[in-house]
Design an enzyme around this catalytic site. Structure first.
Site, short mmCIF file in Angstrom:
data_model
loop_
_atom_site.label_atom_id
_atom_site.label_comp_id
_atom_site.label_asym_id
_atom_site.label_seq_id
_atom_site.Cartn_x
_atom_site.Cartn_y
_atom_site.Cartn_z
N LYS A 181 27.23 42.27 30.15
CA LYS A 181 27.19 42.19 28.70
C LYS A 181 28.17 41.11 28.22
O LYS A 181 29.39 41.28 28.28
CB LYS A 181 27.56 43.52 28.04
N GLY A 184 38.91 41.57 28.67
CA GLY A 184 38.97 41.61 27.21
C GLY A 184 40.33 42.12 26.77
O GLY A 184 41.31 42.01 27.51
N SER A 185 40.35 42.71 25.61
CA SER A 185 41.63 43.12 25.04
C SER A 185 42.16 44.38 25.72
O SER A 185 41.39 45.21 26.22
CB SER A 185 41.45 43.37 23.54
N THR A 186 43.46 44.53 25.67
CA THR A 186 44.10 45.72 26.24
C THR A 186 43.62 46.98 25.49
O THR A 186 43.40 48.03 26.09
CB THR A 186 45.63 45.56 26.18
N GLU A 187 43.41 46.81 24.20
CA GLU A 187 42.95 47.95 23.37
C GLU A 187 41.60 48.49 23.89
O GLU A 187 41.44 49.70 24.11
CB GLU A 187 42.80 47.41 21.95
N GLY A 220 40.30 47.81 26.80
CA GLY A 220 40.54 48.23 28.19
C GLY A 220 40.94 49.70 28.24
O GLY A 220 40.48 50.47 29.10
N GLU A 265 40.86 43.21 33.34
CA GLU A 265 41.59 41.95 33.15
C GLU A 265 41.88 41.87 31.66
O GLU A 265 40.97 41.62 30.86
CB GLU A 265 40.72 40.75 33.56
N CYS A 294 43.96 34.13 27.85
CA CYS A 294 44.80 35.33 28.00
C CYS A 294 46.05 35.05 28.79
O CYS A 294 47.04 35.73 28.62
CB CYS A 294 44.01 36.48 28.58
N GLU A 323 50.18 39.64 21.33
CA GLU A 323 49.34 38.53 21.76
C GLU A 323 48.66 37.93 20.51
O GLU A 323 47.94 38.64 19.81
CB GLU A 323 48.27 39.05 22.72
N1 LIG Z 1 42.98 38.95 31.68
C1 LIG Z 1 41.99 38.11 31.57
O1 LIG Z 1 41.50 37.56 32.55
C2 LIG Z 1 41.39 37.81 30.19
C3 LIG Z 1 40.53 36.75 30.06
C4 LIG Z 1 40.01 36.46 28.82
C5 LIG Z 1 40.33 37.24 27.70
N2 LIG Z 1 41.18 38.27 27.86
C6 LIG Z 1 41.55 39.06 26.66
O2 LIG Z 1 40.44 39.29 25.85
C7 LIG Z 1 40.81 39.41 24.48
C8 LIG Z 1 39.94 38.53 23.61
O3 LIG Z 1 38.64 38.75 23.85
P1 LIG Z 1 37.73 39.70 22.92
O4 LIG Z 1 38.20 39.66 21.51
O5 LIG Z 1 36.32 39.37 23.22
O6 LIG Z 1 38.13 41.10 23.50
P2 LIG Z 1 37.44 42.49 23.19
O7 LIG Z 1 38.18 43.46 24.03
O8 LIG Z 1 37.34 42.78 21.75
O9 LIG Z 1 35.96 42.32 23.70
C9 LIG Z 1 35.68 42.00 25.03
C10 LIG Z 1 34.28 42.50 25.37
O10 LIG Z 1 34.27 43.92 25.29
C11 LIG Z 1 33.19 44.37 24.45
N3 LIG Z 1 33.59 45.62 23.83
C12 LIG Z 1 34.21 45.80 22.64
N4 LIG Z 1 34.41 47.12 22.43
C13 LIG Z 1 33.93 47.78 23.52
C14 LIG Z 1 33.88 49.14 23.92
N5 LIG Z 1 34.37 50.10 23.15
N6 LIG Z 1 33.33 49.44 25.10
C15 LIG Z 1 32.86 48.47 25.91
N7 LIG Z 1 32.86 47.17 25.58
C16 LIG Z 1 33.41 46.81 24.40
C17 LIG Z 1 32.98 43.20 23.50
O11 LIG Z 1 31.70 43.29 22.94
C18 LIG Z 1 33.19 42.02 24.43
O12 LIG Z 1 32.04 41.78 25.18
C19 LIG Z 1 42.26 38.98 24.44
O13 LIG Z 1 43.06 40.11 24.31
C20 LIG Z 1 42.48 38.33 25.79
O14 LIG Z 1 43.80 38.36 26.24
C21 LIG Z 1 41.70 38.58 29.07
O1 LIG Z 2 43.39 33.50 31.41
S1 LIG Z 2 41.97 33.38 31.16
O2 LIG Z 2 41.71 33.39 29.73
O3 LIG Z 2 41.22 34.40 31.85
C1 LIG Z 2 41.47 31.86 31.82
C2 LIG Z 2 40.51 31.83 32.75
C3 LIG Z 2 40.12 30.61 33.30
C4 LIG Z 2 40.70 29.46 32.92
C5 LIG Z 2 40.27 28.19 33.58
O4 LIG Z 2 40.27 27.11 32.83
C6 LIG Z 2 41.67 29.52 31.96
C7 LIG Z 2 42.07 30.73 31.42
#
Ligand SMILES: NC(=O)c1ccc[n+]([C@@H]2O[C@H](COP(=O)([O-])OP(=O)(O)OC[C@H]3O[C@@H](n4cnc5c(N)ncnc54)[C@H](O)[C@@H]3O)[C@@H](O)[C@H]2O)c1
Ligand SMILES: O=S(=O)(O)c1ccc(CO)cc1
Length: 805
Positions: free
Chosen positions: A197, A249-252, A254, A271, A305, A402
Site C-alpha cells: 500500500k 512511516g511515522s512513529t505515531e 507505527g 522503520e 527520516c 521531527e
Molecule cells: N525510518 C525510515 O526508514 C523512514 C523512511 C521514510 C519516512 N519515515 C517516516 O515517515 C513519516 C512521514 O511519512 P508519512 O506522513 O507518510 O507517514 P504516515 O505514518 O502518516 O503514513 C505512512 C503510511 O502509513 C499509512 N497509514 C496511515 N495510517 C495508518 C494506519 N492506521 N494503519 C496502517 N497504515 C496507515 C499511510 O497511508 C502511508 O501509506 C515521517 O515520520 C518519517 O520519519 C521513516
Molecule cells: O531515511 S529515509 O527517508 O528512509 C531515506 C531513504 C533513502 C534515501 C536514499 O536517497 C534517503 C533517505
C-alpha cells in the site's frame, strides 16, 4: 555587442543558472492513458475498486490535479491478499534461481524505464528530478540487483529458513519508488508474495512499477498494489491472511500498527521517524561539513527520516561555521521539480507546509532566531525556504520533534562527552553524522551514538548491501543486506512448532521413563523460601509474599518469593546500572559463560535431582537436561567472540562496518518446560552479546532457577547483569513491557503473555521476541540454540567510513 551576447555576459557576471526543464511528455502520456482513474493492481492487472470510491491526487509543485486514485476498501485488501496467497507456493517453488531471474528482470526494467520513473516521481512528490534521476531510481535498481543475488543464494545461505508467506507492506510518500524497492525486493527474493500500500499522496510510481513488472513477466499475484489512505493501511494490517507487516512511516502510526498486530502472530518491522544529530568537531574540514549539512537537511526538502536535522557544533567553530552555512544557503535554488538546475522542490502538500511553518513559529516563540535563505519562492505549490534555527534549547519543541521539512536547528557543545550526550538526547535513533579529521575521535564517538547508521565525514550514504534501520523509537528491523533478508524469513524449525499443551513434555518424559523401568529420583528434603536475585544479591520480595512450588508427586517442594512491580523496577535499575557489561570485551563475556558452565557442571547432580523431583522426568532425562544446559552455556561462550560484524564494500571509496551491538536491558520470561534448559537458553545469548537481563523463571518449577543463584554467586558476572524475579508471569510481563528502561522483551510461555508483551511494549517501542504459545523443543539445536537468538539479542549499527581525498 549584440543583445544576445550581452545576455551571455550577464550569466558570467552572476554565475546564475537558467532553467533546464526535463521533458514530462512521456509521463503525461502515461497519465492520460489512465485518465479515467487507476484501479488497484491485483492478480496481475488493474482492477476496479470494489466499492468504487476514488480520490484525486495533486502535483505538489503546482497544486494541480494529477491523477484519480482508487480508495482501497477491506474488500479490495481481501482480494489482493487472496491473490498473493494463491501465488505464494508457486513463487517459492520456483526456487532461488527462478526468482533471481525475475528480480534481475525487475532491475533491468527499472533501468530501461529510468527516465519515465524519475519524471513520474518528481511530478508526484515535488522533489527535484536531479534526485529522482540520480538517486532514487538508480538505488531502486540496485536493490533489485542485490536481492536477485540473495534469491540465487537462498538455498545455501538461508538453508535453515523458510519464507513468511504473504507480506503486507505500507510505505510513506517521501521516497515512494525507493521505499517500494526496499520493501518488495527482499520480500520477493526470499519467496514471499506482497500486498503493497503506497502513501495516498504518492501512489503513481508504485502503479507504474506494477504495470511494468507485469509486462516484464512477473507472475500474477506475486506483487499486488492496493491504493488508499490510512484506513486502507489499517485494513491490510488487520487482515488475517497476512503473515507479516513491514511498515515505514511515522512513529505515531507505527505504534498503532504495533498495537493492532499484538498477539496475532504476525511478524512486524517498523522503520519510523528520526531527529538525527550532525556533529561537527573543531578539527573537521569545515567546507566539506557545510556541504554535508546541505545534503543532510535540504535533500528532499528535509522530508527524510534520517535527515541530519540537529546540527551540533563544537563551540570554537560555531560562529564561523554558521557564517559559512548562511552564505551557502543563499546559493540554494528552490524551484520546479522538473528543472534540472534546482536544489529544492516543493513539500508534499499544503498540510505539511502548514505543519513546518507552525513548528518554525513555535521555535521562534521558544527563543530561537530564524534565518531563511532569501529569494522568492515559486507560486502555487507548497514551497518552503531552507531554514536555520539558532539559539535552540535542547528540550525545546524544535530540538525534539521531527519537523520533516527543510529546517535545521543548531546547538553547541564543548567536549566529546557533551557531544554524545546531546546527540543521544532524543527518543529516536535512526542515524547520525560525525565530522572530524581525527579518525580516532570520529571512530571513538560512533559506537557511543544510539543510532542504526553512523556516517563519518559524510551523510546520506545508502546501499542495498548495507542494512538500514533504527534504534529506540525509530523502529526495529533492518532493510538491506543479509540482516534485511532475515526480516522476511523464519527458522524452519520454528515453523513446525505446535501450541504448548501443559505438561505434554513431562508426561511424555515420564512415559518414556516408565517404559525403560527407571525410577524418578527421590524428592530432596528442602524447605526454604527462595528470595529474588537483584543486583548480585539475594533480596526479599517487596511484598514479603511467597508461593509454594510443588514437586511432580504433589508434595510441596519449597517456596519462592512473589515479585511485584517494585521488584521489577529495582531489578531494571540494577540492570541499567550494570552498563559496563555491554562494553565488556567479547573475550571477557565468553570467559564468564564458560565459568558459569563450569559451576553448573560442578552441581550437576543437585540440579538433576531438582529437575526430576519438580517435573517428574526420569533421572536420565533430568541429567540430560543439565548436560544440555552446560553445553548451551559453552555454545554461547563460543559465540560471544564469534558472532560479530562484517565489513561491507559499497559502491563508493570506503567501507561500511556492520557492527553488532548489545541492545541494553532485556526482560526475559521463561516457559515451564525444560526449566533449566529453557532458562539457560534464553539467558545465555543475552549474556554473550552484552545485554543485562531481568529474568522471570517459569513459575511452575521456579526452584530450579533460584538454585541457579548459587551458580551466579560463584561466577564472575558483575552484580546487576543477571537479575531474577520469581512470581506470576502475567503481572511481571506487564510491568516489564510497560517499563521504558527495558529495551527488549522476550516472552516464552502462555499465548496471552505474548499478546500482552507485544501490546504493552508500544510505549518505548521495545523489540520483542515471543513464541505466541508455541512450544520450543529446547533440546533441538535448530529450535533452541543459535543465530536466531543472537540476532534478537543484538542490533546492527552500520558505520560508514568513506576514505581518500
Ligand atoms: N525510518 C525510515 O526508514 C523512514 C523512511 C521514510 C519516512 N519515515 C517516516 O515517515 C513519516 C512521514 O511519512 P508519512 O506522513 O507518510 O507517514 P504516515 O505514518 O502518516 O503514513 C505512512 C503510511 O502509513 C499509512 N497509514 C496511515 N495510517 C495508518 C494506519 N492506521 N494503519 C496502517 N497504515 C496507515 C499511510 O497511508 C502511508 O501509506 C515521517 O515520520 C518519517 O520519519 C521513516
Ligand atoms: O531515511 S529515509 O527517508 O528512509 C531515506 C531513504 C533513502 C534515501 C536514499 O536517497 C534517503 C533517505
Amino acid at each position: 555587442m549584440s543583445s544576445s551576447n550581452n545576455n551571455v555576459a550577464r550569466y558570467f557576471d552572476t554565475m546564475d543558472y537558467g532553467p533546464a526543464p526535463e521533458s514530462d511528455t512521456d509521463a503525461r502520456e502515461w497519465l492520460a492513458r489512465h485518465a479515467e482513474g487507476f484501479g488497484h493492481f491485483i492478480d496481475g492487472r488493474f482492477t476496479l475498486a470494489a466499492e468504487g470510491a476514488h480520490f484525486d491526487t495533486a502535483e505538489p509543485a503546482t497544486g494541480q490535479r494529477l491523477a484519480r486514485i482508487a480508495q482501497g476498501s477491506a474488500k479490495d485488501v481481501d482480494a489482493a491478499v487472496a491473490a498473493a496467497r494463491a501465488a505464494q507456493p508457486g513463487w517459492f517453488a520456483l526456487g532461488g534461481h527462478g526468482r533471481a531471474r525475475h528480480l534481475y528482470a525487475l532491475a533491468r526494467m527499472v533501468q530501461r524505464h529510468a527516465r519515465l520513473l524519475a519524471v513520474v516521481e518528481a511530478l508526484d512528490n515535488g522533489k527535484p528530478i536531479r534526485e529522482t534521476r540520480d538517486l532514487d531510481v538508480p538505488l531502486a535498481a540496485r536493490h533489485f540487483y542485490h536481492h536477485a543475488g540473495w534469491a540465487q543464494l537462498q538455498e545455501r545461505e538461508f538453508a535453515d529458513q523458510v519464507p513468511l508467506g504473504v507480506v503486507g507492506q505500507i510505505i510513506p510518500w517521501n521516497f515512494p519508488l525507493l521505499m517500494l524497492a526496499w520493501k518488495i525486493a527482499p520480500a520477493l527474493a526470499l519467496g514471499n508474495t506482497v500486498v503493497l500500500k503506497p502513501a495516498e499522496f504518492t501512489p503513481l510510481s508504485a502503479l507504474l512499477f506494477a504495470e511494468l513488472a507485469a509486462q516484464a513477466g512477473l507472475p500474477r499475484g506475486v506483487l499486488n498494489v492496493v491504493t488508499g489512505d490510512g484506513a486502507t493501511g489499517a485494513a491490510l494490517v488487520a487482515h488475517e491472511g497476512v503473515d507479516k507487516i513491514a511498515f515505514t512511516g511515522s512513529t505515531e502510526v507505527g505504534r498503532l500498527i504495533r498495537t493492532a498486530t499484538a498477539g496475532t502472530g504476525k511478524s512486524l518491522t517498523l522503520e519510523l521517524g528520526g531527529k538525527s544529530p550532525f556533529i561537527v568537531f573543531d578539527d573537521a574540514d569545515i567546507d566539506a561539513a557545510v556541504e554535508g549539512v546541505v545534503d543532510a537537511i535540504w535533500f528532499n526538502q528535509g522530508q527524510v527520516c534520517c535527515a541530519g536535522s540537529r546540527l551540533l557544533l563544537q563551540e570554537g567553530i560555531a560562529d564561523d561555521f554558521i557564517a559559512r552555512l548562511k552564505r551557502r544557503m543563499q546559493t540554494l535554488r528552490v524551484g520546479s521539480p522538473l528543472d534540472k538546475a534546482i536544489d529544492m522542490g516543493s513539500l508534499i502538500d499544503p498540510t505539511q507546509l502548514e505543519r513546518v511553518r507552525s513548528l518554525v513559529a513555535a521555535g521562534v516563540r521558544e527563543g530561537a532566531s530564524c534565518y531563511q535563505a532569501p529569494g522568492a519562492l515559486p507560486p502555487g505549490g507548497s514551497f518552503f525556504p531552507p531554514t536555520l534555527l539558532k539559539g535552540v534549547q535542547p528540550a525545546s519543541t524544535v530540538a525534539t520533534e521531527e519537523i520533516f521539512g527543510p529546517v535545521l536547528v543548531t546547538m553547541t557543545f564543548r567536549t566529546p562527552d557533551e557531544a554524545v550526550a546531546l546527540a543521544n538526547n532524543t527518543r529516536y535513533g535512526l542515524a547520525a553524522s560525525v565530522w572530524s579529521e581525527t579518525i580516532g575521535l570520529a571512530l571513538g564517538i560512533a559506537p557511543q551514538l544510539q543510532a542504526g547508521v553512523v556516517w563519518v565525514n559524510a551523510t546520506n550514504l545508502f546501499d542495498a548491501g548495507v542494512g538500514f534501520g533504527g534504534y529506540r523509537e525509530s523502529g526495529y528491523g533492518r532493510e538491506g543486506g543479509r540482516e534485511g533478508c532475515y526480516e522476511y524469513l523464519k527458522p524452519r524449525a520454528w515453523a513446525q512448532r505446535k501450541p504448548r499443551a501443559d505438561d505434554v513434555a513431562v508426561v511424555a518424559a515420564n512415559e518414556a521413563a516408565d517404559a525403560r523401568n527407571e525410577t524418578p529420583l527421590a524428592l530432596p528434603a528442602i524447605d526454604r523460601t527462595a528470595k529474588l536475585f537483584i543486583g548480585g544479591k539475594q533480596v526479599r520480595p517487596d511484598g514479603e509474599l511467597s508461593s509454594s512450588v510443588f514437586a511432580a508427586n504433589g508434595q510441596r517442594a519449597g517456596e519462592v518469593g512473589t515479585g511485584n512491580r517494585k521488584d521489577i523496577r529495582n531489578a531494571v535499575a540494577a540492570a541499567r546500572s550494570a552498563s559496563g557489561w555491554s562494553s565488556a570485551t567479547p573475550h571477557r563475556r565468553a570467559q564468564a559463560l564458560y565459568y558459569l558452565a563450569e559451576n553448573l557442571s560442578a552441581r550437576a547432580g543437585e540440579f538433576a535431582a531438582r529437575i526430576a523431583s519438580l517435573t517428574g522426568v526420569a533421572a536420565k532425562a533430568a541429567q540430560a537436561e543439565v548436560d544440555a544446559s552446560v553445553s548451551r552455556l559453552f555454545a554461547y561462550g563460543a559465540w560471544a567472540d564469534k558472532y560479530e560484524g562484517t565489513v561491507h564494500v559499497p559502491p563508493l571509496r570506503g567501507v561500511a562496518l556492520a557492527t553488532v551491538e548489545a541492545i541494553g536491558v532485556v526482560g526475559v520470561v521463561c516457559p515451564d518446560e525444560a526449566p533449566l534448559l529453557s532458562f539457560v537458553s534464553l539467558l545465555a545469548p543475552n549474556l554473550a552479546m552484552g545485554n543485562r537481563t531481568v529474568i522471570v523463571p517459569g513459575e511452575k518449577h521456579a526452584l530450579v532457577a533460584t538454585d541457579f543463584y548459587q551458580v551466579l554467586e560463584t561466577s564472575d558476572l558483575p552484580g546487576g547483569v543477571v537479575n531474577i524475579v520469581t512470581g506470576p508471569a502475567a503481572g511481571l510481563v506487564r510491568t516489564l513491557a510497560e517499563h521504558d528502561d527495558v529495551d527488549a522483551l522476550w516472552v516464552f510461555g502462555a499465548k496471552e503473555l505474548s499478546r500482552d508483551a507485544e501490546r504493552l511494549s508500544v510505549g518505548n517501542l521495545k523489540r520483542t521476541l515471543v513464541d505466541h504459545g508455541l512450544a520450543t523443543d529446547w533440546h533441538d539445536l535448530a529450535s533452541g540454540e543459535g543465530a536466531v537468538f543472537l540476532r534478537h539479542a543484538t542490533q546492527v549499527k552500520n558505520i560508514w567510513i568513506p576514505y581518500g581525498e
